[in-house]
Design a protein around this motif. Sequence first.
Motif, PDB file in Angstrom:
ATOM      1  N   ARG A 126       0.809  -1.216   0.000  1.00 54.43           N
ATOM      2  CA  ARG A 126       0.000   0.000   0.000  1.00 54.43           C
ATOM      3  C   ARG A 126       0.845   1.269   0.000  1.00 54.43           C
ATOM      4  NH1 ARG A 126      -3.005  -2.979  -1.531  1.00 54.43           N
ATOM      5  NH2 ARG A 126      -4.835  -3.891  -0.605  1.00 54.43           N
ATOM      6  N   THR A 129      -8.085   0.173  -7.668  1.00 54.63           N
ATOM      7  CA  THR A 129      -9.472   0.498  -8.001  1.00 54.63           C
ATOM      8  C   THR A 129     -10.084  -0.740  -8.653  1.00 54.63           C
ATOM      9  OG1 THR A 129      -8.889   1.245 -10.205  1.00 54.63           O
ATOM     10  CG2 THR A 129      -8.856   2.920  -8.441  1.00 54.63           C
ATOM     11  N   GLU A 154      -5.796   4.256  -6.552  1.00 57.32           N
ATOM     12  CA  GLU A 154      -6.272   5.494  -5.953  1.00 57.32           C
ATOM     13  C   GLU A 154      -5.410   5.781  -4.733  1.00 57.32           C
ATOM     14  OE1 GLU A 154     -10.337   5.039  -4.813  1.00 57.32           O
ATOM     15  OE2 GLU A 154      -9.907   3.436  -3.379  1.00 57.32           O
ATOM     16  N   GLN A 155      -5.192   7.054  -4.501  1.00 53.22           N
ATOM     17  CA  GLN A 155      -4.422   7.459  -3.332  1.00 53.22           C
ATOM     18  C   GLN A 155      -5.409   7.892  -2.263  1.00 53.22           C
ATOM     19  OE1 GLN A 155      -1.638  10.624  -4.084  1.00 53.22           O
ATOM     20  NE2 GLN A 155      -0.208   9.851  -2.572  1.00 53.22           N
ATOM     21  N   ARG A 156      -5.176   7.436  -1.041  1.00 54.78           N
ATOM     22  CA  ARG A 156      -6.066   7.782   0.064  1.00 54.78           C
ATOM     23  C   ARG A 156      -5.245   7.873   1.348  1.00 54.78           C
ATOM     24  NH1 ARG A 156      -9.059   1.935  -0.110  1.00 54.78           N
ATOM     25  NH2 ARG A 156      -7.399   0.760   0.885  1.00 54.78           N
ATOM     26  N   THR A 157      -5.870   8.422   2.364  1.00 57.84           N
ATOM     27  CA  THR A 157      -5.200   8.542   3.658  1.00 57.84           C
ATOM     28  C   THR A 157      -5.187   7.177   4.326  1.00 57.84           C
ATOM     29  OG1 THR A 157      -5.972  10.813   3.844  1.00 57.84           O
ATOM     30  CG2 THR A 157      -5.231   9.740   5.872  1.00 57.84           C
ATOM     31  N   GLN A 201      -0.151   8.769   3.169  1.00 55.45           N
ATOM     32  CA  GLN A 201      -0.980   8.397   2.033  1.00 55.45           C
ATOM     33  C   GLN A 201      -0.653   6.957   1.665  1.00 55.45           C
ATOM     34  OE1 GLN A 201      -3.368  10.489   0.190  1.00 55.45           O
ATOM     35  NE2 GLN A 201      -3.177  11.329   2.253  1.00 55.45           N
ATOM     36  N   GLU A 202      -1.638   6.261   1.159  1.00 57.82           N
ATOM     37  CA  GLU A 202      -1.418   4.906   0.671  1.00 57.82           C
ATOM     38  C   GLU A 202      -2.101   4.766  -0.672  1.00 57.82           C
ATOM     39  OE1 GLU A 202      -3.086   2.201   3.545  1.00 57.82           O
ATOM     40  OE2 GLU A 202      -5.104   2.466   2.771  1.00 57.82           O
ATOM     41  N   TYR A 203      -1.753   3.685  -1.355  1.00 50.44           N
ATOM     42  CA  TYR A 203      -2.320   3.394  -2.672  1.00 50.44           C
ATOM     43  C   TYR A 203      -3.149   2.134  -2.576  1.00 50.44           C
ATOM     44  CZ  TYR A 203       1.034   6.808  -4.278  1.00 50.44           C
ATOM     45  OH  TYR A 203       1.743   7.968  -4.460  1.00 50.44           O
ATOM     46  N   THR A 219      -2.268   6.067 -11.027  1.00 51.55           N
ATOM     47  CA  THR A 219      -3.331   6.812 -10.346  1.00 51.55           C
ATOM     48  C   THR A 219      -4.083   7.683 -11.355  1.00 51.55           C
ATOM     49  OG1 THR A 219      -2.081   6.783  -8.277  1.00 51.55           O
ATOM     50  CG2 THR A 219      -3.822   8.429  -8.471  1.00 51.55           C
TER      51      THR A 219
END
Length: 148
Positions: A40, A85, A70-73, A80-82, A64
């Motif tokens: 991640r 999708t 998708e990048q999210r907290t 940030q993690e990946y 991305t």
Amino acid sequence: MTRAPDPGWTDADCPVARTVDLVGDRWSLLVIRDAMDGARSFTEFQRRTGIARNILTDRLRKLTAHGLLEQRTAPSGRRQEYALTGSGRDLFPVILTLRQWGERHAFEPGEPHSTLVDQHGTPVPELVPAGADGAPLDAVNTSVRKLG
């Protein structure tokens, strides 16, 4: 995800060429593979692949931007993690097919290698494309038809 045609496509009418333009380089496929295997963070991807930071940054941005990651907290709220999708997860059969081809052709007989197993520890069966009638498909009994 619908996108406007990219003027930089290698072959705008060919789904294989467009896919290779998006994920056909070594590093992109390895990032997708590792995301499927639970990576991640930037650090995890770098550790698993050995990829240079600048190249990894480029691939993560590209994947991305094209909706594969998708990048999210992160749950900790500090990084940030990946995450894959739906489009990224749809590459599973591609990764599986590459893996199975590699198991058959990229190792000497008896040479050790990893194998993909299901949740019960059973090796995943070989993926074989089949027609509507159930008959196996290959390059001999298929052809490309241009649409439009």
